[in-house]
Every structure is written in C-alpha cells, then in structure tokens.
Design an enzyme around this catalytic site. Structure first.
Site, PDB file in Angstrom:
ATOM      1  N   TRP A 184       0.857  -1.178   0.000  1.00  0.00           N
ATOM      2  CA  TRP A 184       0.000   0.000   0.000  1.00  0.00           C
ATOM      3  C   TRP A 184       0.896   1.233   0.000  1.00  0.00           C
ATOM      4  CZ3 TRP A 184      -0.233   3.935   3.754  1.00  0.00           C
ATOM      5  CH2 TRP A 184      -1.092   4.985   3.376  1.00  0.00           C
ATOM      6  N   GLU A 225      -3.058  -2.837  -2.494  1.00  0.00           N
ATOM      7  CA  GLU A 225      -4.201  -2.218  -1.803  1.00  0.00           C
ATOM      8  C   GLU A 225      -4.482  -0.822  -2.335  1.00  0.00           C
ATOM      9  OE1 GLU A 225      -3.536  -1.766   2.414  1.00  0.00           O
ATOM     10  OE2 GLU A 225      -5.512  -0.891   2.784  1.00  0.00           O
ATOM     11  N   LYS A 227      -6.880   2.830  -2.672  1.00  0.00           N
ATOM     12  CA  LYS A 227      -7.455   3.796  -1.740  1.00  0.00           C
ATOM     13  C   LYS A 227      -8.141   4.892  -2.533  1.00  0.00           C
ATOM     14  CE  LYS A 227      -6.141   6.175   2.464  1.00  0.00           C
ATOM     15  NZ  LYS A 227      -5.238   6.128   3.602  1.00  0.00           N
ATOM     16  N   ASP A 258      -9.748  -2.656   1.262  1.00  0.00           N
ATOM     17  CA  ASP A 258      -9.874  -2.142   2.628  1.00  0.00           C
ATOM     18  C   ASP A 258     -11.264  -1.512   2.730  1.00  0.00           C
ATOM     19  OD1 ASP A 258      -9.835  -0.107   4.741  1.00  0.00           O
ATOM     20  OD2 ASP A 258      -7.699  -0.545   4.936  1.00  0.00           O
ATOM     21  N   HIS A 261     -11.776   2.249   2.247  1.00  0.00           N
ATOM     22  CA  HIS A 261     -11.167   2.901   1.090  1.00  0.00           C
ATOM     23  C   HIS A 261     -12.102   3.118  -0.092  1.00  0.00           C
ATOM     24  CE1 HIS A 261      -6.775   1.909   2.456  1.00  0.00           C
ATOM     25  NE2 HIS A 261      -7.489   2.533   3.376  1.00  0.00           N
ATOM     26  N   HIS A 285      -8.886  -5.879   4.138  1.00  0.00           N
ATOM     27  CA  HIS A 285      -8.560  -5.185   5.374  1.00  0.00           C
ATOM     28  C   HIS A 285      -9.906  -4.767   5.937  1.00  0.00           C
ATOM     29  CE1 HIS A 285      -4.124  -3.642   5.099  1.00  0.00           C
ATOM     30  NE2 HIS A 285      -4.209  -4.945   5.309  1.00  0.00           N
ATOM     31  N   ASP A 293     -12.329   7.483   6.268  1.00  0.00           N
ATOM     32  CA  ASP A 293     -11.467   6.318   6.497  1.00  0.00           C
ATOM     33  C   ASP A 293     -10.824   6.418   7.879  1.00  0.00           C
ATOM     34  OD1 ASP A 293      -9.898   4.072   6.031  1.00  0.00           O
ATOM     35  OD2 ASP A 293      -8.315   5.226   5.034  1.00  0.00           O
ATOM     36  N   ASP A 295     -10.627   4.333  10.462  1.00  0.00           N
ATOM     37  CA  ASP A 295      -9.999   3.165  11.087  1.00  0.00           C
ATOM     38  C   ASP A 295     -10.431   2.937  12.531  1.00  0.00           C
ATOM     39  OD1 ASP A 295      -8.247   1.930   9.003  1.00  0.00           O
ATOM     40  OD2 ASP A 295      -7.398   3.932   8.941  1.00  0.00           O
ATOM     41  N   ASP A 325      -7.659  -4.019   9.918  1.00  0.00           N
ATOM     42  CA  ASP A 325      -6.883  -2.783   9.833  1.00  0.00           C
ATOM     43  C   ASP A 325      -7.630  -1.659  10.537  1.00  0.00           C
ATOM     44  OD1 ASP A 325      -5.109  -0.803   9.228  1.00  0.00           O
ATOM     45  OD2 ASP A 325      -5.504  -0.766   7.075  1.00  0.00           O
TER      46      ASP A 325
HETATM   47  C1  RNT Z   1      -3.854   2.972   4.810  1.00  0.00           C
HETATM   48  C2  RNT Z   1      -4.011   1.536   4.522  1.00  0.00           C
HETATM   49  C3  RNT Z   1      -2.932   0.645   5.039  1.00  0.00           C
HETATM   50  C4  RNT Z   1      -2.462   1.020   6.422  1.00  0.00           C
HETATM   51  C5  RNT Z   1      -1.508   0.032   7.026  1.00  0.00           C
HETATM   52  C6  RNT Z   1      -0.794   0.592   8.200  1.00  0.00           C
HETATM   53  O1  RNT Z   1      -4.958   3.701   4.456  1.00  0.00           O
HETATM   54  O2  RNT Z   1      -5.244   1.075   4.969  1.00  0.00           O
HETATM   55  O3  RNT Z   1      -3.330  -0.672   4.968  1.00  0.00           O
HETATM   56  O4  RNT Z   1      -3.530   1.181   7.297  1.00  0.00           O
HETATM   57  O5  RNT Z   1      -0.665  -0.447   6.072  1.00  0.00           O
HETATM   58 ZN    ZN Z   2      -5.615  -1.044   4.900  1.00  0.00          ZN
END
Ligand code: RNT
Ligand code: ZN
Length: 417
Positions: A184, A225, A227, A258, A261, A285, A293, A295, A325
């Site tokens: 990523w 990955e 985004k 993810d 994302h 993720h 986003d 998290d 994640d």
């Molecule tokens: C960031 C991505 C990625 C990170 C990690 C730390 O937006 O989601 O996966 O969260 O690699």
């Molecule tokens: Zn991620």
C-alpha cells in the site's frame, strides 16, 4: 442454565433449518484472521530513527501503555490472542523489524531482522503476513513513493518492496503457511491534478520492476491495496481501485480491499462476489470507516455481517484472506484487538448459522417475501448461545469476562510502562 445447555437448545433451533451447529463450530476453528500488529503501538514501529506517522493516515488518542518495543508488542499480542478463540495470523510492517539498535535503511532489511518474530510465531502456532512501509520516512515526505518523479526515490522504494517480498517468502517457508505481502502506498495530491496519467504510468512501471523478481507462491502471495483518498491526498490517489483492479487481473496478483477505502455508501460486501468470479483469491482489510477512512475498531454491524455472509454463502473461506486494519489510541489497545477480532469471528459464525442455500433458493424462485422475512428472523436467532459455547470450548473467556483479564493486564503491565 449453563453455556452448554443454552447451546443445546440453540442447536435444536438451528437444526430445524438443516444447520448443523457442531459442524459450523468445527469449521469456524479453521478460519484464520490476520491481526494487524500496528494497533498495539499506533502505527509507530521501532525504527532507530523514528519518523512521525505520515502517508495521510492518522491515529488519535493517548491512552497510556502503548508498546514501545517488539517484546512489549509481542506480549500485548499474546494477551489479546489468549482472549480470542481460534488460531490466527499476525500482520507485520517493515517498521517492526528488530535491528539491535543499528540503523538499517528500509531497502536493506532482510529476513534476519525478523528472526525474533518468526521464532515467536513458531512458539505460538501463528502465521505471519507482511507489508513494506512506504510512509513515515524522509523519502516519502512529499507524499509520493513508487510514483515519484525522481527516479532515485522510486528505486529506493522499489528495492524496499522487492526485499519485503523476500521477507514474506521467508515467513512462509519458515512457518509452512504462505505470507501475504501487501503493498500500500500513500501517493496522491491534495489538490486537483493537472495530469493523472503520468504518476499512474510510473506506478505501473515500478510495480512491474518489483514483481519481475520471482518469489515462490507456495510461500509468498502478493497483494496490492487501493485507496480513494487520504489526509493530504484528498483530490487524487495514484493507486486507485480501478488502477489496482486492472493491474492485479493482468498480472495475477491479489487485490486487497480495505473497507475504509471506498465512497461512504459503497460497500466491500457488494464487491466480493464480482472479485471471486475473476480471481482465485482476494484479500481484505476489515476496518470501520466512521464518516471517513477513520480506522475505528471493527464492530458487529450490518456491513461486517454482510461481508461474512458473502464469504460464507459463496463457499470462499479459503479464497478470501481476512485481515484487520484499525487503530484507536483512545482506548486500551489490547482491548481494541480483542473487540475487533472477536467481532470478525462472530460475524463469520453468524453467517455460517444462516440457512444460506435455502435463502438462495427462495430468491431463485422469486419468493422475495419469504426471503426478507427469514433474513430478518434469523437476526434474532440464538446465535449468541453458539458464540458463548464456542468461546468456552476454545478455552477463552465467555462474553465480557475477558474484560477482567484486560483490567489486570493494564494494572500489572501496561500502567508500568
Ligand atoms: C492505509 C491503509 C494501510 C495502512 C496500514 C498501516 O490507508 O489502509 O493498509 O492502514 O498499512
Ligand atoms: Zn488497509
């Protein structure tokens, strides 16, 4: 009533629908979740020359007791794992290398810098996954890495990614289960670009160079990955969904989706079936985007259940690599892992207890009334009784009893850091 008695009643209730609860419980045991190590220290890592977190991601909160070295992080992970039923995996980032106080540039990292992690994974029966770290570094300061206009900077990150795939391969060989090495990158622009194509062309070329180096797919699986935006890359992200979807399909790599994302009303649950029709494997993720986003720690919400349903009803438990994640520094970090991972497992159990074949059949027959009615009724079926039984059987605390363990770990270990 005991946990077991409750379970026996639930078993009968599900049996009426042809759901074999004992079989479900056995199956659930074999599903590994890849637990991200970075919840334990707010994505800081242990580099000797530590840089501030960058790359358009952010962790808020200052709950005391975060892990400050690899030993503490492993100890915290062990605590969390003792509260989570099943055998799982740990997902590492390059910044978690152990270099004995020596400065080792990221493009110089080698398997030996992860020997302690591998030893520990063996002792604890864990698989390992890996990620190169293309952020929190002076060479990523302007928010560009693999797509950087400067060739030297690109080369540095290309070499880091090649080395990372070898570390992944090493994990897989040592542990007898392939590592997922996920790339990523944060690359993007805050404001409207005047050229979207050129950076993407460079990213494509960089990836081609990275993957030109062979690794054994028995031991290492490559993922990319995408985004949609980050802090400071609100207008344009080089590695977008379409970019990686096409790249992965053409080059036989895994797409990693993810859940934070995508556009706020776009769901990963709705993408899984389309992905599975065209590729053997898919990686996730699982996160919880609150308005953005963000998290947040994963909760048992409708989308999590829907993701689990899509994996289970399409018989794809061995095709979808489930990773987590999230990073929340405002609550106890060991509890965050425990809550998020238990919820992921709960969602899978929930999905396995639904008479999926029967519901599919109703749809085929056009019986949408019964489809809706049953899907709603199953939401209040005694799934909790099966979950409690599963935890008891797997030797981890039942219901909220795990909180007591967290309290004493906090008093005895975390508060003393
Ligand atoms: C960031 C991505 C990625 C990170 C990690 C730390 O937006 O989601 O996966 O969260 O690699
Ligand atoms: Zn991620």
């Amino acid at each position: 009533m005991t946990i077991k008695e409750n379970f026996e009643l639930a078993k009968q209730t599900y049996a009426k629908w042809g759901v074999d609860v004992e079989e479900v419980v056995e199956k659930l045991k074999s599903v590994p979740i890849s637990i991200h190590c970075w919840q334990g220290d707010d994505v800081a890592g242990f580099e000797v020359n530590q840089n501030e977190l960058s790359g358009g991601i952010d962790v808020t909160g200052n709950y005391p007791g975060k892990a400050t070295n690899a030993e503490e992080l492993r100890s915290d992970l062990e605590k969390a794992l003792s509260l989570i039923p099943g055998k799982h995996r740990i997902n590492l980032h390059a910044i978690y290398a152990e270099t004995n106080g020596e400065v080792v540039e990221r493009d110089q990292l080698e398997p030996k810098h992860f020997e302690n992690w591998v030893k520990w994974a063996k002792e604890n029966g864990l698989g390992l996954d890996y990620n190169p770290t293309l952020f929190s570094h002076p060479k990523a300061d302007d928010g560009l890495t693999l797509s950087h206009p400067n060739e030297e900077i690109r080369e540095f990150w290309i070499n880091h990614c090649i080395g990372s795939r070898k570390i992944g391969e090493y994990f897989g060989r040592e542990l007898g289960t392939p590592a997922l090495t996920n790339i990523w990158i944060p690359d993007g622009y805050k404001d409207i670009p005047s050229d979207r194509l050129t950076p993407r062309k460079r990213l494509k070329e960089s990836l081609d160079k990275i993957f030109a180096v062979e690794t054994d797919e028995k031991y290492n699986l490559d993922a990319v990955e995408s985004k949609i935006f980050g802090i400071g890359s609100e207008s344009y992200v080089v590695g977008s969904h379409e970019f990686y979807l096409n790249y992965a399909m053409k080059n036989d790599k895994l797409c990693l989706l993810d859940t934070g994302h995508y556009h706020p009303t776009e769901t990963v649950s709705n993408k899984i079936s389309s992905m599975l029709l065209f590729s053997e494997k898919l990686a996730l993720h699982v996160s919880r985007p609150v308005r953005w986003d963000s998290d947040h720690v994963v909760i048992l919400d409708d989308e999590l259940k829907e993701i689990a349903l899509e994996i289970v009803r399409n018989d794809a438990l061995d095709r979808v690599i489930i990773g987590l994640d999230f990073f929340d520094a405002s609550i106890n970090r060991v509890a965050a892992w425990t809550i998020g991972t238990r919820n992921m497992i709960k969602a899978l159990l929930y999905a396995m207890l639904v008479p999926n074949e029967y519901l599919k059949q109703l749809q085929e027959e056009g019986n949408f009334t019964e489809r809706l009615a049953l899907m709603e009724e199953f939401k209040t079926y005694p799934f909790g009784a099966v979950w409690d039984y599963y935890c008891e059987k797997m030797g981890v605390p039942v219901r909220e009893a795990w909180l007591e363990e967290i309290r004493s770990y906090e008093a005895e270990v975390l508060s003393k850091r």
